[in-house]
Design an enzyme around this catalytic site. Structure first.
Site, PDB file in Angstrom:
ATOM      1  N   CYS A 102       0.880  -1.169   0.000  1.00 57.13           N
ATOM      2  CA  CYS A 102       0.000   0.000   0.000  1.00 57.13           C
ATOM      3  C   CYS A 102       0.908   1.206   0.000  1.00 57.13           C
ATOM      4  CB  CYS A 102      -0.915   0.018   1.221  1.00 57.13           C
ATOM      5  SG  CYS A 102      -1.826   1.570   1.372  1.00 57.13           S
ATOM      6  N   CYS A 105      -0.547   4.394   2.293  1.00 52.02           N
ATOM      7  CA  CYS A 105      -0.567   4.345   3.767  1.00 52.02           C
ATOM      8  C   CYS A 105      -0.136   2.949   4.202  1.00 52.02           C
ATOM      9  CB  CYS A 105      -1.928   4.746   4.327  1.00 52.02           C
ATOM     10  SG  CYS A 105      -3.351   4.040   3.507  1.00 52.02           S
ATOM     11  N   SER A 106      -1.056   2.162   4.746  1.00 49.99           N
ATOM     12  CA  SER A 106      -0.651   0.818   5.144  1.00 49.99           C
ATOM     13  C   SER A 106      -1.847  -0.133   5.095  1.00 49.99           C
ATOM     14  CB  SER A 106      -0.050   0.834   6.544  1.00 49.99           C
ATOM     15  OG  SER A 106      -0.974   1.406   7.453  1.00 49.99           O
ATOM     16  N   CYS A 107      -2.704   0.004   4.079  1.00 45.49           N
ATOM     17  CA  CYS A 107      -3.868  -0.879   3.923  1.00 45.49           C
ATOM     18  C   CYS A 107      -3.396  -2.333   3.898  1.00 45.49           C
ATOM     19  CB  CYS A 107      -4.621  -0.563   2.637  1.00 45.49           C
ATOM     20  SG  CYS A 107      -5.307   1.103   2.635  1.00 45.49           S
TER      21      CYS A 107
END
Lengths: 201, 102
Positions: A102, A105-107
């Site tokens: 991702c 962000c950090s999905c």
């Protein structure tokens, strides 16, 4: 021994989190108990949930088909509650290797893999995985031959991704439970292969 | 709900509407990575309709929901100096209002 503890002032985001939480509790929007229960739930979820899905797909070709066409429905079929998770499952084959990132962000498919590892959220991984995936994979110890296509999936919006790794050789006749023991978190992100059968024998 | 303009296999180009430097140009929250803007790819699938994240970030409803696609790009077109196999691919989720006909 030094005369110092390991006290550090709170970081900006830690302070923000505490302030927001205290305000929400103070205003009666949530209770402390609800916050604790949610955190506990999050901690309890780990990659063994995803491993169950993978092992089922390895042993049941019809299930695999359903999983690849609609990941969300196929997980619910196993009693895995994945609220709001639109799951896309991508299959590794002898010709194609998939990996997930991702960049924004950090999905991450937390409902299936738990809390993401720190490296998944690092700028290094997020920026380089789309730019030079083969170099990044090699740093994880995974060298992908040029004859194999590398497919990187940037999880930028509402979908979440899970890699369906290839079933290791030498596992013919294994039960789902035993197979699930070979499925590592990293193999479902696409930065590693499942453990080899010798490792758990 | 806004109807889908593209289908699997269609060639699409990602808009360059909000280039870097325009810090205060709305929308301030976008889910289209900078590196993919201006690139041409192929629709891999329609994922369904979802609220517009640019509006959600402003505490609005984001409705009507927008079609969201997975778009497939060739790595060696996205990065001119890409080192890997010519067949390597990159797949990115992109909302319809960021896509145009190439």
């Amino acid at each position: 021994m030094k005369d110092q503890g390991n006290y550090r002032p709170l970081s900006y985001f830690q302070l923000m989190e505490i302030s927001l939480r205290e305000l929400l509790v103070e205003k009666g929007i949530v209770t402390d108990a609800q916050v604790d229960a949610e955190v506990e739930d999050m901690r309890r979820r780990g990659p063994e949930r995803g491993a169950r899905v993978v092992a089922k797909a390895w042993t049941d070709p019809d299930y695999k088909k359903r999983l690849l066409s609609n990941g969300t429905v196929a997980c619910e079929e196993l009693g895995l509650d994945i609220p709001a998770l639109k799951l896309v499952v991508v299959e590794n084959t002898p010709e194609v290797h998939n990996a997930i990132v991702c960049t924004l962000c950090s999905c991450y498919p937390r409902m299936l893999l738990g809390i993401p590892p720190d490296w998944y959220k690092s700028r290094n991984y997020r920026s380089r995985m789309v730019r030079e995936p083969r170099a990044v994979l090699a740093e994880f110890g995974l060298v992908i031959g040029k004859e194999i296509q590398v497919r990187v999936h940037d999880s930028t919006a509402d979908m979440r991704y899970l890699v369906l790794p290839m079933r290791p050789r030498g596992t013919e006749g294994w039960s789902e439970d035993r197979l699930a023991g070979l499925v590592t978190r990293d193999s479902m992100i696409g930065v590693a292969l499942p453990d080899s059968p010798g490792k758990t024998a | 709900m806004i109807p889908a303009k593209f289908k699997t296999g269609d060639r699409v180009k990602v808009s360059k509407a909000y280039p870097v430097g325009h810090v205060r140009t709305p929308p301030e929250h976008v889910r289209t990575p900078y590196y993919i803007r201006g690139q041409v790819g192929e629709v891999e699938r329609l994922c369904g309709n979802f609220p517009n994240p640019e509006k959600l970030a402003e505490m609005l409803s984001g409705l009507p929901a927008l079609p969201l696609y997975r778009v497939r790009f060739r790595q060696n077109e996205v990065w001119p100096d890409y080192r890997g196999s010519d067949s390597d691919l990159l797949e990115v989720e992109i909302f319809q209002h960021w896509l145009e006909k190439p």
